[in-house]
Structures are given as C-alpha cells and as structure tokens.
Design an enzyme around this catalytic site. Sequence first.
Site, PDB file in Angstrom:
ATOM      1  N   LYS A 164       0.821  -1.221   0.000  1.00 53.18           N
ATOM      2  CA  LYS A 164       0.000   0.000   0.000  1.00 53.18           C
ATOM      3  C   LYS A 164       0.850   1.264   0.000  1.00 53.18           C
ATOM      4  O   LYS A 164       0.500   2.251  -0.637  1.00 53.18           O
ATOM      5  CB  LYS A 164      -0.956   0.014   1.200  1.00 53.18           C
ATOM      6  CG  LYS A 164      -2.110  -0.949   1.034  1.00 53.18           C
ATOM      7  CD  LYS A 164      -3.163  -0.734   2.093  1.00 53.18           C
ATOM      8  CE  LYS A 164      -4.287  -1.735   1.926  1.00 53.18           C
ATOM      9  NZ  LYS A 164      -5.226  -1.717   3.045  1.00 53.18           N
ATOM     10  N   LYS A 176      -6.257 -10.293  -5.326  1.00 51.63           N
ATOM     11  CA  LYS A 176      -7.377 -10.475  -4.393  1.00 51.63           C
ATOM     12  C   LYS A 176      -8.578  -9.629  -4.787  1.00 51.63           C
ATOM     13  O   LYS A 176      -8.412  -8.520  -5.290  1.00 51.63           O
ATOM     14  CB  LYS A 176      -6.880 -10.061  -3.002  1.00 51.63           C
ATOM     15  CG  LYS A 176      -7.854 -10.280  -1.887  1.00 51.63           C
ATOM     16  CD  LYS A 176      -7.321  -9.734  -0.576  1.00 51.63           C
ATOM     17  CE  LYS A 176      -7.582  -8.255  -0.426  1.00 51.63           C
ATOM     18  NZ  LYS A 176      -7.457  -7.749   0.955  1.00 51.63           N
ATOM     19  N   LYS A 214     -12.045  -4.654  -1.591  1.00 56.06           N
ATOM     20  CA  LYS A 214     -13.140  -3.702  -1.739  1.00 56.06           C
ATOM     21  C   LYS A 214     -12.668  -2.267  -1.919  1.00 56.06           C
ATOM     22  O   LYS A 214     -13.455  -1.400  -2.233  1.00 56.06           O
ATOM     23  CB  LYS A 214     -14.075  -3.789  -0.537  1.00 56.06           C
ATOM     24  CG  LYS A 214     -13.468  -3.387   0.796  1.00 56.06           C
ATOM     25  CD  LYS A 214     -14.554  -3.356   1.822  1.00 56.06           C
ATOM     26  CE  LYS A 214     -14.165  -3.971   3.143  1.00 56.06           C
ATOM     27  NZ  LYS A 214     -12.942  -3.419   3.726  1.00 56.06           N
TER      28      LYS A 214
END
Length: 332
Positions: free
Chosen positions: A112, A197, A200
């Site tokens: 990230k 993955k 969301k």
Amino acid sequence: MTRIFSGVKPTGHLTLGNYLGAVRRWADVDQRRADALFCVVDLHALTVDHDPARVRRLSRQAATLLLASGLDPRLCTVFVQSHVDEHARLSYLLECVATDGEMRRMIQYKEKSARERERGGSVRLSLLTYPVLMAADILAYGTDEVPVGDDQAQHVELARDLAVRFNQRYGHTFVVPRATRPAVAARVMNLQEPTSKMGKSEDVGPGIVYLLDEPDVIRKKVMRAVTDSGRDVVYDREAGPGVANLLEILAACGGGDPEALSGTYASYGALKKDVADAVVEVLRPVQQRHKELCADPAYVEDVLRQGAEKARKTARPTVDEAYAAIGLLPAG
Ligand code: AMP
Ligand code: TRP
C-alpha cells in the site's frame, strides 16, 4: 469458553470475498460455538486518504450488512471500534513493544505504501502502525481465535508475537491468539484479474462482486470473468487461476469441493452460469434482510450501542492489567 474476535474495515462496500472468506463463517459457525465479538474497525479506515462522510456512511452500512448476514446480537457482540476507547489505549502500549523493522516488513504496508508513493501521495504514519492497532483489537479481548481470510495471516502472526513478547517482559497478561481460515475461499480473487485479491478498496470493479449488487449485475460480472487459455475445466490455482477461482466460489456457495466440481463441467460457459446462479442465491437472503434493516435504523443503532457497552466491559480489565504490568502508576 473460546473467545473469538474479528473485524471488517469500512473502506469500501463489502464484497463477495469478505462474505465467503470471513463474514459467512462468523454467522454460520463462530457465533454459535464461542463467545464472539465482531467489529466494524472504523479507525483502520483512516489510514489511507478518506472522506469523513463516506467513512461514516460505510461504517453504518457495514454494521447493517453484518446483521443482514446473520450475526445475531443475542449470540454475539457487534460494535464499532471507535466506540470503545480500549483499542486506542492498548495500541500505544503495544507500540512500545513492537519494533520499527517489524512494522516495515508487513506485506500490506509494503504494497500500500509503494502504491501511494507511486501516485505521488504521502503515506500516513497510521498505515505503518495499523497492525499494532489490529493487535490491540485482538489482545484487548483475551481472544483465542481470529477468523480471517488469508490476507490477514501475517497481521495475526504479529499479534501473537506481541502477546508473547509482552508476557515475557512484563508478566502474563495476554492470551496468545491464532488465526483460523475457511476451508475454501480463503482468498477470493478478482474476476477480471484472477491473480489479485478481490479487494473492496478499488472504487469501480467489473471484477468485484459487491454484496449489494443486483442479481443481473452479479450475473454479468460472473459471465464476463476472465478464464484461462485452455478449454478444459481443471482446478489448478497456478496454471488456471481464473477457473480455479470460479470453482472455489462455487464450492464455497454450494458446498462441495473445487477439485471434484471441476470434473462435472464440460465448458467454461456452463461453469460460469452455475457460479452466477449460486452467488445470486447465496446473496439473496442477505440483500432481503439488509433492505428490512435499512427501514429500521434505530434497531441497528441500538445493537451497536449495546454492543459497545458490552465490549468495553470485556476489554477494560485486560487493558488495565497491561497498564499496570508495563509500569504505569494506577489512577487510584
Ligand atoms: P477487509 O475488507 O480487509 O476489512 O477484510 C475483512 C475480512 O474479509 C478479513 O477477514 C479478510 O481476510 C477477509 N477478506 C477480504 N477480502 C477477501 C477475499 N478476497 N477473499 C477472502 N477473504 C477476504
Ligand atoms: N485488518 C483487517 C482487514 O483489513 C481488519 C481488522 C482490524 C481485523 N482489526 C482486526 C481483523 C482484528 C481481525 C481481528 O481485514
């Protein structure tokens, strides 16, 4: 009695990955066999660029969806992390036990923060310390088991390490938790990009099935899923990740085993059709109940208020004990 704790971050709409990898198991199994707490971990949503109104809205929606998925406040505790001060209170003590190197080794942090830097943005310090707050979430409740998808395994491992280290240095205070994973669908992949993955946080996603997607949208997304270059339906995560993902979703929705299911399909088209039907059927009651709960926001608020009260009472003694053990003067 076994204590279970798990959480979901309100950073986006809940996905099929959240449901099959975590939430469904909390509802079907965990809340019935243990003293379980499930939390909308809103503080964790502040670790990346965020819009306050959106976090508020998504927190309410996540809580409503947890209840719609079958979490029953008579069986378990459902609450919002920021309503219980003990999480932040314990997090600081654990920051004094964790090391800088340990934090920088976390895969999610590396991924990230690299993404953020590529965009030219800055990385919030809380993104680095996030796994410590997660450890506090877990350890404050004397948790034995943490039911999560595969992506959280490293974070739970850190919580274990911190518990052991704290106990060794300052005397036995924390239960050492362990992660539990679902038998299938521990890592549901993006339908358009089956090597990543189904997360969301990406805003739009033809490869992401959201729990509140309409049936025709779900069908479209599944029918357009990327499959592999071969033609045979085989279960092989390495060589054929697209088909393997569909087989796992089907197995998770309808029971059965992805390997065995692969033998029953002659074409990708037939497999996709069954996956689409299975997902629509699994989500139908959740969506129906969500609609009912949205018509009664006072009920959801009430559940969260009572949940926070109960959670506070559970966490307080352990966190107080940690404060005393580490050398802080009691308030009297
Ligand atoms: P998060 O959305 O990161 O807050 O995740 C909430 C829970 O859902 C965690 O236990 C995750 O491990 C699980 N989860 C999230 N995405 C997936 C996925 N694609 N497959 C399986 N489990 C997932
Ligand atoms: N970090 C988890 C995720 O991204 C969410 C989470 C926060 C959590 N605290 C937790 C999960 C404690 C289990 C236990 O999915």
